[in-house]
Design a protein around this motif. Sequence first.
Motif, short mmCIF file in Angstrom:
data_model
loop_
_atom_site.label_atom_id
_atom_site.label_comp_id
_atom_site.label_asym_id
_atom_site.label_seq_id
_atom_site.Cartn_x
_atom_site.Cartn_y
_atom_site.Cartn_z
N THR A 434 0.64 -1.18 -0.04
CA THR A 434 -0.01 0.05 0.07
C THR A 434 0.76 1.35 -0.12
OG1 THR A 434 -0.27 -0.28 2.30
CG2 THR A 434 -1.86 -1.00 1.08
N ASN A 437 2.70 1.64 -3.54
CA ASN A 437 1.69 2.02 -4.34
C ASN A 437 1.36 3.42 -4.25
OD1 ASN A 437 -0.11 1.65 -6.34
ND2 ASN A 437 -1.95 1.55 -4.84
N ALA A 438 1.20 4.09 -3.11
CA ALA A 438 0.78 5.34 -2.91
C ALA A 438 2.23 6.28 -3.40
CB ALA A 438 0.75 5.79 -1.47
N MET A 439 3.45 5.83 -3.09
CA MET A 439 4.44 6.43 -3.67
C MET A 439 4.54 6.49 -5.39
SD MET A 439 7.63 6.03 -0.96
CE MET A 439 7.33 6.27 0.81
N GLN A 441 2.12 6.35 -7.28
CA GLN A 441 1.13 7.03 -7.56
C GLN A 441 1.51 8.67 -7.63
OE1 GLN A 441 -2.08 5.88 -4.76
NE2 GLN A 441 -3.13 4.87 -6.48
N LEU A 442 2.27 9.08 -6.67
CA LEU A 442 2.72 10.33 -6.51
C LEU A 442 3.73 10.59 -7.75
CD1 LEU A 442 3.48 10.87 -2.75
CD2 LEU A 442 1.26 11.50 -3.97
N LEU B 171 -5.77 5.79 3.31
CA LEU B 171 -5.87 6.59 1.96
C LEU B 171 -7.05 6.60 1.28
CD1 LEU B 171 -2.44 5.60 0.41
CD2 LEU B 171 -2.87 7.46 2.02
N ASP B 175 -6.77 2.13 1.26
CA ASP B 175 -5.63 1.25 1.73
C ASP B 175 -5.10 1.81 2.99
OD1 ASP B 175 -5.49 -0.15 -0.41
OD2 ASP B 175 -3.63 0.93 -1.26
N ILE B 176 -4.76 1.01 3.89
CA ILE B 176 -4.01 1.40 5.24
C ILE B 176 -2.56 1.52 4.82
CG2 ILE B 176 -3.58 0.99 7.61
CD1 ILE B 176 -6.19 -0.67 7.32
N ILE B 177 -1.90 2.66 5.31
CA ILE B 177 -0.40 2.62 5.16
C ILE B 177 0.30 3.17 6.57
CG2 ILE B 177 -0.35 3.41 2.73
CD1 ILE B 177 0.42 6.06 3.65
N TYR B 190 9.77 8.33 -0.49
CA TYR B 190 9.32 9.80 -0.31
C TYR B 190 8.54 9.89 1.21
CZ TYR B 190 9.09 9.79 -5.41
OH TYR B 190 9.49 9.46 -6.60
N LEU B 192 6.03 10.56 2.81
CA LEU B 192 4.60 10.43 3.32
C LEU B 192 4.43 11.01 4.33
CD1 LEU B 192 3.49 7.03 1.67
CD2 LEU B 192 3.69 9.46 0.67
N LEU B 442 -1.06 15.95 -7.13
CA LEU B 442 -0.75 15.11 -5.91
C LEU B 442 -2.22 14.68 -5.58
CD1 LEU B 442 2.19 16.86 -4.14
CD2 LEU B 442 2.29 14.93 -5.70
N ALA B 445 -3.81 12.21 -7.81
CA ALA B 445 -3.13 10.90 -7.89
C ALA B 445 -3.69 10.00 -6.81
CB ALA B 445 -1.84 11.16 -7.72
N LEU B 446 -3.94 10.69 -5.35
CA LEU B 446 -4.31 9.78 -4.36
C LEU B 446 -5.91 9.90 -4.11
CD1 LEU B 446 -1.52 10.88 -1.75
CD2 LEU B 446 -1.42 8.95 -3.08
#
Lengths: 476, 476
Positions: A434, A437-439, A441-442, B171, B175-177, B190, B192, B442, B445-446
């Motif tokens: 997860t 995936n988020a990174m 997407q950015l 998110l 999704d749980i990050i 990155y 986050l 950004l 995207a999310l």
Amino acid sequence: MLPDKVKQELLRIVGEHNYQDSYTHKLVYSYDATPQFQSMPDAVVAPNNTDEISQIVKICNHYKIPLVPRGSGTNLSAGTTPLEGGIVLLLKNMNKILEIDEENLTITTQPGVITQEIINQVEERGLFYPPDPGSLKVSQIGGNINENSGGLRGLKYGVTRDYVLGLEAVLPNGDIIRTGGKLAKDVAGYDLTRLLVGSEGTLGIITEATLKLLPLPQTKKTALALFEDIQMAAEAVSAIIAHKIIPATLEFLDQPTIKVVEDFSKVGLPTHAKAVLLIEQDGDPHKVEKDIHDISSICKENQAFDVTIAQTNEEAEALTTARRAALSALSRLKPTTILEDATVPRSEIANMVKAINTIAKKYNLNICTFGHAGDGNLHPTCLTDVRNEAEIERVEKAFEEIFMKAIELGGTITGEHGVGAMKSPYLHLKLGDTGLNAMKQLKFALDPNQIMNPGKMFINHNQKRVVINREYAGES
Amino acid sequence: MLPDKVKQELLRIVGEHNYQDSYTHKLVYSYDATPQFQSMPDAVVAPNNTDEISQIVKICNHYKIPLVPRGSGTNLSAGTTPLEGGIVLLLKNMNKILEIDEENLTITTQPGVITQEIINQVEERGLFYPPDPGSLKVSQIGGNINENSGGLRGLKYGVTRDYVLGLEAVLPNGDIIRTGGKLAKDVAGYDLTRLLVGSEGTLGIITEATLKLLPLPQTKKTALALFEDIQMAAEAVSAIIAHKIIPATLEFLDQPTIKVVEDFSKVGLPTHAKAVLLIEQDGDPHKVEKDIHDISSICKENQAFDVTIAQTNEEAEALTTARRAALSALSRLKPTTILEDATVPRSEIANMVKAINTIAKKYNLNICTFGHAGDGNLHPTCLTDVRNEAEIERVEKAFEEIFMKAIELGGTITGEHGVGAMKSPYLHLKLGDTGLNAMKQLKFALDPNQIMNPGKMFINHNQKRVVINREYAGES
């Protein structure tokens, strides 16, 4: 090879003197300080200003040509090797300190300034820029920002990220943005400043930075504590912090490292100690005196068999310099030195060092460990030889186990060196699907054509190690 | 209105007790602490854990239903008003401190814990959580993180962002990050963590946070310096910093504010002074003593006509409490209080205060100014009445000019209150088209369906102020 049209455009933008595509030039920029990674770029350009960079980025984005921004190339994660070819973009011509603002305690600088030069300039004015990566004598500040460099003073003062107040950057579409400013507080939108810090050149090119400064601490003192056991040294670290003392520096060296460093630097390090803590405190003289005294007592309570306090600045400097020489000293021993930076919560240092030693034994490898004990940032360093393929295979397995152990202990795969190409296969260990995936997407949002430093941070399974010629998707 | 299927799903997830859609409940959560913004949600839910939140988010994402996470709603930027309806999600059931780790100097907490409770709990253990927003007695830590709250100690200690080491978040896709950890150094991908801090609930819902703690300063001292002129007070601020002293607190109050606060708090503030600096230093007793002495001299050199040092903790506490009461005190005077937080480089404070006064006169408004002089974060506060439409129109024009002036002086439209709905029309002033565009990329995207706190940060021209019933795009 670059399309001729692109070459002509680049020549027009930066001028002949700042465009190179001879074999020699390409070879020089085909690798960085990381062993085992090499790939030829198609050209090396050195723009003179932000506007030129914006033009170059637009061309690369149009022709989908990889663009690898590079400072001094001292990173240890293969973060600046042009793994997919394209253009290596040097910031060396943008090497001016633009302003030191003593009223707002800031410095504004171009990215190509050497870190040491920044430190010298601000210290002359009684100011202080704390981040001090091992490579500061040669690294460029832009590289430090891209890698979010750490250093020996991270425990008390934080890392590069904590000192970046504002940036100018060119995004992958060629847009020029300005973030933050000479401001202690700014919540106007997302924190693009800190998204760019540590983004390893994958989201844009940093063209200017405003950094926060502190008053220079009035004084500092350095102590060396010797232990017969790694566990005791680690317990002393925890005890110092539990005592509510945050030293400026709290470094750990294991016996193999001590021996090598002493052999190299001859400053009288105690090669009979199993572990050494190098401790520095800075600040108000009265407080420094008290802290060093208390630290000394705490070390003794935790079975340090000797604690020495440096009596002169020269003595202190010699100790710190010796510690800074650890990597150079270790790298003399074998053809290849692989330095890692698995990082754990401070309370897990002893467990981590023990695990590293067990793993080294299991794979029959020579791993020395030193690092920033105060912030749990360890540098297990393997002395090996890339030509010994069987051993290198064991090295890779060992480091994978080390990374997994760090994660298991609540840590991370990299504390300060970055992911680059070297650790991209392990990034999912820390982030899970997860987070990864988020990174992505950015990244894709800002760089849909993936021109900015491709193959870094996110693993690219099609990545080839050494490539000489390439063709780019037509000149559409 | 929510589709019945959605209501049934939400009831199943959180239970009847934690789902509300009565008129009264919806009315309560139709506004926050920001005047002039109100809009009814369709339902109010209070999940019990991260897994429930993930389920709720997935449903909202599927049905494209707006989701507004809300702590105590103390924000001043209309950041938690459900401007496009949908669901207000309360974190009040997730109100446990999970761990205070004295060895790693961290606290791990759920988002619904009151900030003051965190401060109390850590101070009992001799530890220190510096961020101290004005609302700390009622605000939730999750809200502080979403808004990147500042406070009185920002100059020396930074803001909420500087203390968030790791997060768990849900998110927009459910999704749980998990980001970061109990780590002083972590460069695995990155940042986050800091992208989420200050993202005002537009990128996800924070469900757990690990915060950095410091040792509690041993002692503190408070001084009050009186000036006959705002310019002199501002010059004293610069002179203190130029003297390489960074006080913990360096607050500014202008005469109108002083009068109102004194009338409210009766602590003996000098209502005859044109400007007051409230200065606090903390740390080692020896250093604090010296700093306060030096600060006192510097203020006198800069024409303070009186400097008083609080002799007891009670005296000091009374002064700080009086300053903290500024907003409450001002808000008694008129039906509507609009508090802004234009922020400039410290060196521009005098210019900014002068500009605010000129603008207030130009639009015939009553604007008092106080704020965090040390970090250039000013709070021009307009005492007005929303029912007076002509005046409110002048207020809006005046604040627009104030924001533009702040930008002109190298500042920002918001230092600590956030953009929310209130300042979204002005965000482009700070970011320009390129910066705003990058932030939108950004966000999209999310959160491609734009369910997370829509209408905040990025202006939505179709936004309606008060809406009672809505229909959602079919139950596809």
